[in-house]
Design an enzyme around this catalytic site. Structure first.
Site: not given
Ligand code: ADP
Ligand code: SF4
Length: 683
Positions: A30, A169, A172, A265
């Protein structure tokens, strides 16, 4: 010249139909800019390519209005309008010979669709995992078919936008594909729920759809969390995490593997070491022949080489190391290892995204300012004519100002009152878990020591008289701040008279002398109204010395701001594990010998705590005496050859280290130039 030991890092790697020029891979991260500030986002990504990252990825990119994580500033590829914008981004990345990757996402139950007002999509009926009182719908077969079409269409748009690598994806705990995979989210009884193969079905289908749609020209990457650190409730690297990689082993062109959720992570240095993910991801290369990329805050080329040679990774993934130093690969390539500005693992970068503003970094003051202010992390315009600058204070503000001014060609003198460089950073780096923070000082000192136009003086506490007598044209006062001991902070807005005795020990005393600053061996109360890291780290230090500690805060959780740095759970857990008593939602009421009274912030009800020493961690006051003394004599500045005097960093307004660094850098850029705030130019 490059050290031949690092040659392996510069080997090209084939990823399906494309080839990356080296093994440096900026994984999706991000930026807090995304679709809302496209020029800014594009400029940041271009900088990574210029700095030598073979692959440069976007952040997560929403594929459809049913995945709308407003107000977060992520990337978006909902329609052709987005394609035009993203095309500029891929062109910018290609300009420097890098591959552009896009991380397509459908956020599933990790969104409330605040903007689009579409009922969120999930495998089953359930409340979303963001704070809104919103439930997701259990997707029916038509919804699943629609989702597959959206993903496919987004992949086609990504190809049109010029991306070389397209992600599928499942990581997360933020994506629909992972939600379908997880037993805790998926209670379906049809062919998409129940058995492992059924829960994997959608992932497998979307992977095949994506390859079918764009696999002729684009590499297909899977980003997958092999471990969730939830025990049997989540994916485990020796359980279903492994089974997924084994089941899909040869289907993608690249495996990008990590831990879930984001706080696992992107662990901070306070809680993990460089390479910490290897213990979980090392198996991946044993079950696939496809290239593998992984992360773990790698900043040292030796650790990178080891990860490759030991067969753990093919490509060295980085988000934070590429933020702290976008030119890390170039510096290794040019044999300039000592010039690498190493990430300190503090997560101020994640805090930008979490507070919905463009990224900022403790080590790299230029990040996020590439477009708005035209800041390059390595290049800074030279001064038009020679200038001399005296910088007073050798903390992060003073050191960064000195470093950047030296780079501009100024004659720089730095005077520091103490016996060590680094100011607050040097002291804080001695606290439990914060050793890497010394990198803020070390990188700057390394640069300053090489500069021929810099004079550095320790043991030099300057007075206004000294400054006037030196007659140096520009004066920057970077004398920092000291912690208050009177209780004033967010909640108590005026001094607490009962904190005036000597059973009150300030933060600075602890920073300077450690637990030797605490007399006796009675119980200590830390009162935290600062709400970031300091109080919890001090509590940890004192508890480790064997004393009883109570942590009192008006907040509803310990250190709430550390939520933005993804640390809050770990911070509170650590205090609990150290046996520290935690008293939430209380303010200070009174302090008599050995008894501290605290008050519930709602009811005012009092309770008493055994306490021989109180440590108030509330706020700081600028060390501004020098500034005031010099200001009082402004009329004689010119007689002494002084043109400008400015106070910068913590001595202007105390803040985080990233703000100090930024203030020092901005001062250096502004001096004798037209640089301004540029607040209206964020696009
Ligand atoms: P910042 O984060 O703004 O850099 P710090 O508190 O880390 O602030 O650093 C300020 C530094 O300034 C400290 O190392 C302190 O010793 C030094 N300092 C304070 N007053 C003076 C002074 N009068 N002369 C020289 N150095 C000073
Ligand atoms: Fe590293 Fe901290 Fe910069 Fe993030 S903000 S890149 S963790 S130094």
């Amino acid at each position: 010249m490059r050290d031949p030991r690092y040659d392996i890092l510069f080997e090209p790697v084939r990823i399906g139909p494309v080839t990356t020029r080296n093994r440096f891979y900026q994984v999706p991260h991000c930026s807090g800019m995304g679709h809302r500030y496209p020029e800014a986002d594009l400029s940041l990504r271009r900088m990574k390519a210029e700095g030598g990252w073979g692959v440069v990825s976007t952040q997560e990119t929403e594929i459809h209005p049913s995945s709308d994580i407003s107000p977060s500033n992520q990337q978006r590829i909902w329609d052709d309008h987005d394609v035009d914008r993203l095309k500029k981004l891929t062109e910018a990345v290609h300009e420097h010979g890098s591959l552009a990757a896009i991380q397509l996402v459908h956020n599933g139950i990790h969104t409330a669709n605040r903007l689009t007002r579409i009922a969120p999509y999930g495998p089953s009926d359930m409340v979303v995992d963001v704070e809104d009182p919103v439930q997701a719908r259990a997707m029916d077969k038509a919804d699943i078919a629609a989702f597959r079409t959206w993903h496919r269409d987004a992949a086609l748009r990504a190809k049109r936008a010029g991306f070389d690598i397209v992600y599928v994806y499942a990581g997360h705990d933020m994506t629909l594909l992972q939600h379908f995979l997880l037993q805790r989210h998926n209670s379906r009884t049809d062919e998409y729920g129940g058995s492992f193969e059924n829960r994997l079905r959608l992932f497998r289908e979307v992977l095949a759809d994506t390859r079918d749609a764009v696999g002729d020209r684009c590499a297909i990457a899977v980003r997958f969390a092999v471990e969730e650190l939830l025990g049997a409730d989540g994916l485990q690297h020796d359980g279903e995490g492994r089974d997924v990689v084994a089941a899909l082993a040869e289907e993608p062109d690249l495996w990008d593997v990590n831990l879930s959720n984001w706080s696992n992570d992107s662990q901070t240095a306070r809680f993990s070491q460089e390479g910490f993910q290897e213990a979980y991801t090392a198996f991946v290369k044993t079950v696939t022949t496809k290239p593998v990329v992984g992360v773990g805050r790698y900043t040292s080329p030796d650790a990178m080489v080891r990860a490759i040679r030991s067969g753990v990774l093919d490509l060295v993934g980085a988000a934070r190391p590429s933020i702290a130093d976008p030119f890390l690969p170039k510096k290794i390539e040019e044999g300039r290892i000592d010039d690498i500005r190493e990430c300190i693992g503090c997560n101020i970068c994640t805090a930008g995204d979490n507070t919905v503003v463009p990224i900022r970094c403790t080590q790299n003051p230029t990040i996020g300012e590439e477009a708005r202010k035209g800041w390059h992390p390595e290049i800074i315009p030279s001064l038009a004519k020679p200038e001399a600058v005296l910088i007073i204070g050798g903390g992060p503000t003073g050191l960064e100002a000195a470093r950047a001014l030296a780079q501009r060609g100024a004659d720089v003198t730095v005077a520091e009152a103490g016996r060590e460089w680094g100011g607050r950073v040097t002291k804080e780096a001695k606290l439990p878990g914060l050793a890497t923070w010394a990198r803020v000082r070390d990188w700057r000192m390394g640069q300053l020591r090489q500069a021929p136009n810099v004079e550095l003086y320790l043991d030099s506490p300057l007075t206004a008289e000294d400054v006037l007598s030196y007659g140096i044209r520009h004066v920057a006062i970077a004398t920092g701040a000291r912690w208050r001991t009177d209780g004033v902070g967010r909640l108590h807005r005026s001094a607490l008279p009962f904190l005036s005795g000597n059973a009150v020990v300030g933060v600075d005393a602890l920073l300077e002398r450690g637990t030797a600053a605490l007399s006796g061996n009675g119980p200590v109360v830390i009162f935290d109204d600062d709400r970031y890291y300091m109080a919890s780290v001090l509590a940890e230090m004192i508890a480790l010395s064997g004393r009883r500690v109570t942590f009192v805060t008006p907040a509803s959780i310990v250190a709430p701001w550390t939520d933005h740095t993804l640390e809050q759970r770990r911070v509170q857990t650590r205090l609990i594990e150290l046996g520290i008593d935690i008293v939430l939602l209380h303010q200070l009421g009174d302090f008599r010998p050995d008894v501290l009274s605290v008050e519930c912030i709602y009811s005012g009800r009092r309770r008493e705590i055994d306490c021989s020493i109180v440590v108030p961690v509330t706020a700081r006051l600028p060390v501004a005496r020098l500034w005031h003394d010099l200001s009082a004599r402004a009329e004689v500045w010119t007689d002494h050859g002084i043109e400008t005097v400015e106070r910068i960093g913590d001595c202007l307004a105390p803040g985080i280290i990233a703000a100090a660094n930024y203030a020092g850098h901005f001062y250096a850029r502004k001096l004798a130039s037209a640089q301004n705030e540029g607040c209206d130019a964020y696009r």
